[in-house]
Design a protein around this motif. Sequence first.
Motif, mmCIF file in Angstrom:
data_model
loop_
_atom_site.group_PDB
_atom_site.id
_atom_site.type_symbol
_atom_site.label_atom_id
_atom_site.label_comp_id
_atom_site.label_asym_id
_atom_site.label_seq_id
_atom_site.Cartn_x
_atom_site.Cartn_y
_atom_site.Cartn_z
ATOM 1 N N GLN A 12 43.055 22.573 42.590
ATOM 2 C CA GLN A 12 42.028 23.372 41.926
ATOM 3 C C GLN A 12 41.269 24.218 42.952
ATOM 4 O O GLN A 12 41.021 25.394 42.722
ATOM 5 C CB GLN A 12 41.062 22.478 41.163
ATOM 6 C CG GLN A 12 39.994 23.255 40.415
ATOM 7 C CD GLN A 12 39.056 22.340 39.637
ATOM 8 O OE1 GLN A 12 39.208 21.133 39.635
ATOM 9 N NE2 GLN A 12 38.082 22.943 38.985
ATOM 10 N N ILE A 13 40.920 23.615 44.068
ATOM 11 C CA ILE A 13 40.216 24.348 45.125
ATOM 12 C C ILE A 13 41.098 25.474 45.656
ATOM 13 O O ILE A 13 40.632 26.599 45.853
ATOM 14 C CB ILE A 13 39.777 23.401 46.257
ATOM 15 C CG1 ILE A 13 38.670 22.482 45.746
ATOM 16 C CG2 ILE A 13 39.320 24.182 47.478
ATOM 17 C CD1 ILE A 13 38.306 21.369 46.696
ATOM 18 N N GLN A 18 42.377 31.275 46.020
ATOM 19 C CA GLN A 18 43.301 32.377 45.778
ATOM 20 C C GLN A 18 42.687 33.416 44.850
ATOM 21 O O GLN A 18 42.831 34.626 45.072
ATOM 22 C CB GLN A 18 44.621 31.864 45.204
ATOM 23 C CG GLN A 18 45.465 31.127 46.218
ATOM 24 C CD GLN A 18 46.726 30.529 45.611
ATOM 25 O OE1 GLN A 18 46.847 30.383 44.407
ATOM 26 N NE2 GLN A 18 47.663 30.171 46.480
ATOM 27 N N VAL A 19 41.983 32.981 43.825
ATOM 28 C CA VAL A 19 41.318 33.913 42.908
ATOM 29 C C VAL A 19 40.258 34.709 43.656
ATOM 30 O O VAL A 19 40.149 35.930 43.494
ATOM 31 C CB VAL A 19 40.706 33.166 41.701
ATOM 32 C CG1 VAL A 19 39.773 34.058 40.905
ATOM 33 C CG2 VAL A 19 41.808 32.614 40.806
ATOM 34 N N LYS A 20 39.481 34.033 44.505
ATOM 35 C CA LYS A 20 38.449 34.727 45.282
ATOM 36 C C LYS A 20 39.078 35.739 46.226
ATOM 37 O O LYS A 20 38.592 36.860 46.349
ATOM 38 C CB LYS A 20 37.589 33.742 46.062
ATOM 39 C CG LYS A 20 36.467 34.450 46.811
ATOM 40 C CD LYS A 20 35.652 33.534 47.655
ATOM 41 C CE LYS A 20 34.545 34.208 48.412
ATOM 42 N NZ LYS A 20 34.706 35.565 48.824
ATOM 43 N N GLN A 21 40.150 35.353 46.903
ATOM 44 C CA GLN A 21 40.822 36.274 47.813
ATOM 45 C C GLN A 21 41.341 37.501 47.059
ATOM 46 O O GLN A 21 41.238 38.625 47.548
ATOM 47 C CB GLN A 21 41.967 35.579 48.543
ATOM 48 C CG GLN A 21 41.507 34.604 49.591
ATOM 49 C CD GLN A 21 42.652 33.817 50.203
ATOM 50 O OE1 GLN A 21 43.719 33.689 49.620
ATOM 51 N NE2 GLN A 21 42.423 33.287 51.391
ATOM 52 N N PHE A 22 41.893 37.287 45.862
ATOM 53 C CA PHE A 22 42.397 38.397 45.067
ATOM 54 C C PHE A 22 41.260 39.308 44.627
ATOM 55 O O PHE A 22 41.378 40.530 44.675
ATOM 56 C CB PHE A 22 43.188 37.883 43.862
ATOM 57 C CG PHE A 22 43.889 38.969 43.103
ATOM 58 C CD1 PHE A 22 44.935 39.672 43.684
ATOM 59 C CD2 PHE A 22 43.494 39.296 41.824
ATOM 60 C CE1 PHE A 22 45.579 40.682 42.999
ATOM 61 C CE2 PHE A 22 44.133 40.310 41.126
ATOM 62 C CZ PHE A 22 45.176 41.004 41.719
ATOM 63 N N ARG A 23 40.135 38.714 44.217
ATOM 64 C CA ARG A 23 38.966 39.522 43.843
ATOM 65 C C ARG A 23 38.466 40.339 45.031
ATOM 66 O O ARG A 23 38.112 41.511 44.879
ATOM 67 C CB ARG A 23 37.840 38.623 43.325
ATOM 68 C CG ARG A 23 38.023 38.181 41.917
ATOM 69 C CD ARG A 23 36.770 37.478 41.413
ATOM 70 N NE ARG A 23 37.026 36.898 40.105
ATOM 71 C CZ ARG A 23 36.605 35.737 39.709
ATOM 72 N NH1 ARG A 23 35.871 34.980 40.514
ATOM 73 N NH2 ARG A 23 36.893 35.292 38.509
ATOM 74 N N ASP A 24 38.413 39.712 46.205
ATOM 75 C CA ASP A 24 37.979 40.424 47.411
ATOM 76 C C ASP A 24 38.922 41.583 47.723
ATOM 77 O O ASP A 24 38.487 42.672 48.089
ATOM 78 C CB ASP A 24 37.900 39.475 48.599
ATOM 79 C CG ASP A 24 36.769 38.463 48.481
ATOM 80 O OD1 ASP A 24 35.876 38.663 47.629
ATOM 81 O OD2 ASP A 24 36.796 37.471 49.234
ATOM 82 N N PHE A 25 40.230 41.334 47.585
ATOM 83 C CA PHE A 25 41.221 42.395 47.807
ATOM 84 C C PHE A 25 40.991 43.545 46.830
ATOM 85 O O PHE A 25 40.986 44.717 47.225
ATOM 86 C CB PHE A 25 42.641 41.846 47.658
ATOM 87 C CG PHE A 25 43.673 42.927 47.540
ATOM 88 C CD1 PHE A 25 44.092 43.625 48.661
ATOM 89 C CD2 PHE A 25 44.207 43.252 46.307
ATOM 90 C CE1 PHE A 25 45.027 44.645 48.552
ATOM 91 C CE2 PHE A 25 45.146 44.273 46.186
ATOM 92 C CZ PHE A 25 45.558 44.963 47.309
#
Length: 98
Positions: A12-13, A18-25
């Motif tokens: 889950q972490i 991964q979601v945060k990294q994608f949002r940042d990208f």
Amino acid sequence: MPDINVDAISEQIQAEVQVKQFRDFLTQYNKLSEDCFKHCIWDFTSRTIKNQENACVTNCVEKYTKVTQRVMERFQELQMITNENAVEASKKLGKMPL
């Protein structure tokens, strides 16, 4: 005492990271697109992109990419120096074995 599923929590972490990294990208991509568009696209009387505009966008993206890469390299260099200084300071205080 309830069983804690460490693997499930870890997955889950990892998914959240991964979601945060994608949002940042996406944020960086949108910023780059907006900045280069504002700077380079000036003729809205035609549906085609002029050669000057195309060259400007290409240069803008290349410059942004190179600057971003250099900033990251410099950050990593400074981080390594900071870590080395912290280790040396700990050694001097006798808190870390040589």
